[in-house]
Design an enzyme around this catalytic site. Sequence first.
Site, PDB file in Angstrom:
ATOM      1  N   ARG A   1      31.975  32.817  42.667  1.00 35.70           N
ATOM      2  CA  ARG A   1      32.009  34.026  41.834  1.00 35.70           C
ATOM      3  C   ARG A   1      31.524  35.222  42.656  1.00 35.70           C
ATOM      4  NH1 ARG A   1      30.056  32.243  35.855  1.00 35.70           N
ATOM      5  NH2 ARG A   1      31.174  34.121  35.281  1.00 35.70           N
ATOM      6  N   PRO A   2      32.422  35.739  43.521  1.00 38.10           N
ATOM      7  CA  PRO A   2      32.029  36.839  44.393  1.00 38.10           C
ATOM      8  C   PRO A   2      31.725  38.127  43.614  1.00 38.10           C
ATOM      9  CG  PRO A   2      34.402  36.450  44.529  1.00 38.10           C
ATOM     10  CD  PRO A   2      33.839  35.367  43.666  1.00 38.10           C
ATOM     11  N   ILE A   3      30.985  39.036  44.237  1.00 41.30           N
ATOM     12  CA  ILE A   3      30.709  40.334  43.594  1.00 41.30           C
ATOM     13  C   ILE A   3      31.161  41.478  44.503  1.00 41.30           C
ATOM     14  CG2 ILE A   3      28.834  39.585  42.065  1.00 41.30           C
ATOM     15  CD1 ILE A   3      26.903  40.752  44.216  1.00 41.30           C
ATOM     16  N   ASP A   4      32.113  41.163  45.401  1.00 42.77           N
ATOM     17  CA  ASP A   4      32.565  42.182  46.353  1.00 42.77           C
ATOM     18  C   ASP A   4      33.138  43.420  45.666  1.00 42.77           C
ATOM     19  OD1 ASP A   4      34.540  40.113  45.687  1.00 42.77           O
ATOM     20  OD2 ASP A   4      35.927  41.347  46.849  1.00 42.77           O
ATOM     21  N   GLN A   5      33.788  43.248  44.517  1.00 43.25           N
ATOM     22  CA  GLN A   5      34.397  44.413  43.852  1.00 43.25           C
ATOM     23  C   GLN A   5      33.330  45.303  43.200  1.00 43.25           C
ATOM     24  OE1 GLN A   5      37.812  45.061  44.297  1.00 43.25           O
ATOM     25  NE2 GLN A   5      37.359  43.375  45.692  1.00 43.25           N
TER      26      GLN A   5
ATOM     27  N   LYS B   1      29.090  37.486  23.017  1.00 41.67           N
ATOM     28  CA  LYS B   1      28.063  37.427  24.074  1.00 41.67           C
ATOM     29  C   LYS B   1      28.452  38.306  25.268  1.00 41.67           C
ATOM     30  CE  LYS B   1      28.358  34.024  27.119  1.00 41.67           C
ATOM     31  NZ  LYS B   1      28.419  34.134  28.563  1.00 41.67           N
ATOM     32  N   ASN B   2      29.710  38.199  25.692  1.00 44.77           N
ATOM     33  CA  ASN B   2      30.092  38.897  26.915  1.00 44.77           C
ATOM     34  C   ASN B   2      30.282  40.407  26.721  1.00 44.77           C
ATOM     35  OD1 ASN B   2      29.847  36.532  28.279  1.00 44.77           O
ATOM     36  ND2 ASN B   2      32.052  36.098  28.357  1.00 44.77           N
TER      37      ASN B   2
ATOM     38  N   ARG C   1      23.690  28.591  25.397  1.00 43.85           N
ATOM     39  CA  ARG C   1      23.715  29.891  26.081  1.00 43.85           C
ATOM     40  C   ARG C   1      24.670  30.862  25.412  1.00 43.85           C
ATOM     41  NH1 ARG C   1      24.198  29.291  32.444  1.00 43.85           N
ATOM     42  NH2 ARG C   1      24.628  31.462  32.036  1.00 43.85           N
TER      43      ARG C   1
ATOM     44  N   ASP D   1      38.200  31.345  29.362  1.00 42.94           N
ATOM     45  CA  ASP D   1      37.106  30.792  28.562  1.00 42.94           C
ATOM     46  C   ASP D   1      37.593  29.914  27.408  1.00 42.94           C
ATOM     47  OD1 ASP D   1      35.355  32.068  30.211  1.00 42.94           O
ATOM     48  OD2 ASP D   1      34.835  33.673  28.820  1.00 42.94           O
TER      49      ASP D   1
ATOM     50  N   ARG E   1      24.847  35.377  34.264  1.00 40.29           N
ATOM     51  CA  ARG E   1      25.808  36.198  34.993  1.00 40.29           C
ATOM     52  C   ARG E   1      25.611  37.689  34.651  1.00 40.29           C
ATOM     53  NH1 ARG E   1      27.896  35.084  39.391  1.00 40.29           N
ATOM     54  NH2 ARG E   1      29.558  36.505  39.915  1.00 40.29           N
TER      55      ARG E   1
ATOM     56  N   CYS F   1      27.436  30.139  34.790  1.00 39.84           N
ATOM     57  CA  CYS F   1      28.019  28.796  34.828  1.00 39.84           C
ATOM     58  C   CYS F   1      28.660  28.528  36.180  1.00 39.84           C
ATOM     59  CB  CYS F   1      29.071  28.665  33.733  1.00 39.84           C
ATOM     60  SG  CYS F   1      28.364  28.397  32.111  1.00 39.84           S
TER      61      CYS F   1
HETATM   62  N1  EPU Z   1      36.149  38.400  41.319  1.00 31.60           N
HETATM   63  C1  EPU Z   1      36.176  38.773  42.634  1.00 31.60           C
HETATM   64  N2  EPU Z   1      35.290  39.725  43.070  1.00 31.60           N
HETATM   65  C2  EPU Z   1      34.406  40.319  42.213  1.00 31.60           C
HETATM   66  C3  EPU Z   1      34.375  39.931  40.869  1.00 31.60           C
HETATM   67  C4  EPU Z   1      35.280  38.959  40.450  1.00 31.60           C
HETATM   68  O1  EPU Z   1      36.980  38.254  43.424  1.00 31.60           O
HETATM   69  O2  EPU Z   1      33.641  41.182  42.682  1.00 31.60           O
HETATM   70  C5  EPU Z   1      37.114  37.391  40.847  1.00 31.60           C
HETATM   71  C6  EPU Z   1      36.445  36.142  40.300  1.00 31.60           C
HETATM   72  O3  EPU Z   1      36.168  35.208  41.311  1.00 31.60           O
HETATM   73  C7  EPU Z   1      37.462  35.628  39.288  1.00 31.60           C
HETATM   74  C8  EPU Z   1      38.099  36.916  38.770  1.00 31.60           C
HETATM   75  O4  EPU Z   1      37.802  37.929  39.721  1.00 31.60           O
HETATM   76  O5  EPU Z   1      38.447  34.866  39.925  1.00 31.60           O
HETATM   77  C9  EPU Z   1      37.612  37.350  37.410  1.00 31.60           C
HETATM   78  O6  EPU Z   1      36.188  37.456  37.417  1.00 31.60           O
HETATM   79  P1  EPU Z   1      35.443  38.418  36.406  1.00 31.60           P
HETATM   80  O7  EPU Z   1      34.667  39.421  37.166  1.00 31.60           O
HETATM   81  O8  EPU Z   1      36.435  38.904  35.393  1.00 31.60           O
HETATM   82  O9  EPU Z   1      34.449  37.404  35.700  1.00 31.60           O
HETATM   83  P2  EPU Z   1      32.890  37.543  35.477  1.00 31.60           P
HETATM   84  O10 EPU Z   1      32.507  38.949  35.169  1.00 31.60           O
HETATM   85  O11 EPU Z   1      32.175  36.787  36.535  1.00 31.60           O
HETATM   86  C10 EPU Z   1      33.165  37.254  32.896  1.00 31.60           C
HETATM   87  C11 EPU Z   1      32.554  36.378  31.851  1.00 31.60           C
HETATM   88  C12 EPU Z   1      33.075  34.956  32.007  1.00 31.60           C
HETATM   89  C13 EPU Z   1      34.592  34.968  31.916  1.00 31.60           C
HETATM   90  C14 EPU Z   1      35.195  35.955  32.921  1.00 31.60           C
HETATM   91  C15 EPU Z   1      36.696  36.126  32.763  1.00 31.60           C
HETATM   92  C16 EPU Z   1      30.400  37.399  31.462  1.00 31.60           C
HETATM   93  C17 EPU Z   1      28.945  37.338  31.584  1.00 31.60           C
HETATM   94  N3  EPU Z   1      31.113  36.398  31.986  1.00 31.60           N
HETATM   95  O12 EPU Z   1      32.751  36.704  34.121  1.00 31.60           O
HETATM   96  O13 EPU Z   1      32.547  34.253  30.904  1.00 31.60           O
HETATM   97  O14 EPU Z   1      35.081  33.673  32.194  1.00 31.60           O
HETATM   98  O15 EPU Z   1      34.587  37.253  32.752  1.00 31.60           O
HETATM   99  O16 EPU Z   1      37.013  36.572  31.506  1.00 31.60           O
HETATM  100  O17 EPU Z   1      30.951  38.320  30.867  1.00 31.60           O
HETATM  101  C18 EPU Z   1      31.705  32.423  29.730  1.00 31.60           C
HETATM  102  O18 EPU Z   1      31.375  33.196  28.831  1.00 31.60           O
HETATM  103  O19 EPU Z   1      31.699  31.157  29.577  1.00 31.60           O
HETATM  104  C19 EPU Z   1      32.149  32.939  30.999  1.00 31.60           C
HETATM  105  C20 EPU Z   1      32.178  32.211  32.109  1.00 31.60           C
END
Ligand code: EPU
Length: 430
Positions: A122-126, A22-23, A397, A305, A93, A117
């Site tokens: 879950r910030p998106i600053d990066q 999925k991811n 999902r 996960d 997401r 979830c």
């Molecule tokens: N983070 C930041 N800033 C950002 C983005 C992330 O501080 O701009 C932090 C997050 O808060 C977290 C860490 O970086 O502590 C990792 O976050 P990441 O960006 O890797 O996660 P994501 O893209 O939000 C995806 C998967 C998640 C999975 C994580 C980690 C998707 C749609 N989601 O989330 O999957 O847990 O990577 O591998 O790809 C799931 O499938 O159940 C699920 C939650």
Amino acid sequence: MEQYIIKGGRPLRGEVSISGAKNAALPLLAAAIMTDETVMIDNLPDVRDIGVLLQAIESIGVMVERVNPNCVKIQAKNIQTTRVDYEHIRKIRGSYYLVGALLGRFHKAEVVLPGGCNIGSRPIDQHIKGFKALGAEVFIAHGMIITEAEQLAGSHIYMDVVTVGATINVMLAAALAQGRTIIENAAKEPHIVDVANMLNSMGANIKGAGTDVIRINGVPKLHGTEYAVIPDQIEAGTFMFAAAATKGDVLVRNVIPKHLESIAAKLLEIGCTVEEYDDAMRVVGCEYQKNTHVKTLPYPGFPTDMQPQIAVALALSNGTSIVTESLFENRFKYVDELSRMGAKITVEGNTAIIDGVSGFTGAEMTAPDLRAGAALVIAALAAEGFSLIDDIVYIQRGYERFEEKLKGLGAMIELVSTEKDVTKFKLKVS
Ligand code: EPU
């Protein structure tokens, strides 16, 4: 409301075939709209989040043809708008990948802020930092991410945290930027390699995906491709831990064993037998499983996960185990539910201290999120008696035909929506 009714206590045995990840599939669908030529994506998991993303891209004028439940043809020649506010998109997401894709191709995007979830902040600053480094302006307003650039120019970007989402999103936009982008401290998950491979098959020039430095030479245009999604490492790991927790014997087929190393290592530590084949893994549970400690980390570390699923197996092992969650602060919500089955788990901050018990008893539970929901199903399969699990929409999902696949392994599980269905199931299995 749909629920799972489960009668536990029977070891899972047999073979199960793993679906596409999925991811990985979510960003691959976003990448598919970066060209006006046809893209065919195979091995697509038939799960709710994928359905939502497909409807979202259709809502902006992309032609989506479902060849079969696991294969889709996408034709993004006539995109009418770069504003995506499809009502359900907020729930997933992966919607944020449309920002990188649209920004790359059209130099602008307006996308509803992502949900997903509730596993922590879950910030998106990066993501925003990356888009700005490529020359875009980025605003958040009215619940949308709004971004625009006159021109996208390659840049040198150092990610402050290792993030899957931001690494992929910046890679998408940079694929069509002018000049060279270097992403340092990039995430290394298998799906990052998958996205880079698909973009390269569309004419992009991306090197280093799977390492922590990704180099992208922007190209002016991408073309069509045919591509198959990699197998789902987390779905595979879920079945592997289901085999362990029920003390069963399961052959997990259609996997890439390399992606499952950290999962297999923990299964071996607790005393399971793990056999590796070219594209399959066999897990045989053992009667007296041992305790171990685990800390979630970005790939190649143990995946966040998989944290709830390993916790279930450890809660049924001998001795005390410590599980440390280092990515998301709110990922222990399943612990209260497991306690209702007799698990002994104490949570302190980002650590769960698990005192193994000899068995669980069935209970009524609520799935708090996708992976935790799957873990509760595993727990119920290992428990004595009946369990009823609510809010399984979370599980749907991300797991394709979950109950069917489990039934194929001998599990007594049924998807029910009425009291009558529950009674019928109980009569059937008693
Ligand atoms: N983070 C930041 N800033 C950002 C983005 C992330 O501080 O701009 C932090 C997050 O808060 C977290 C860490 O970086 O502590 C990792 O976050 P990441 O960006 O890797 O996660 P994501 O893209 O939000 C995806 C998967 C998640 C999975 C994580 C980690 C998707 C749609 N989601 O989330 O999957 O847990 O990577 O591998 O790809 C799931 O499938 O159940 C699920 C939650």
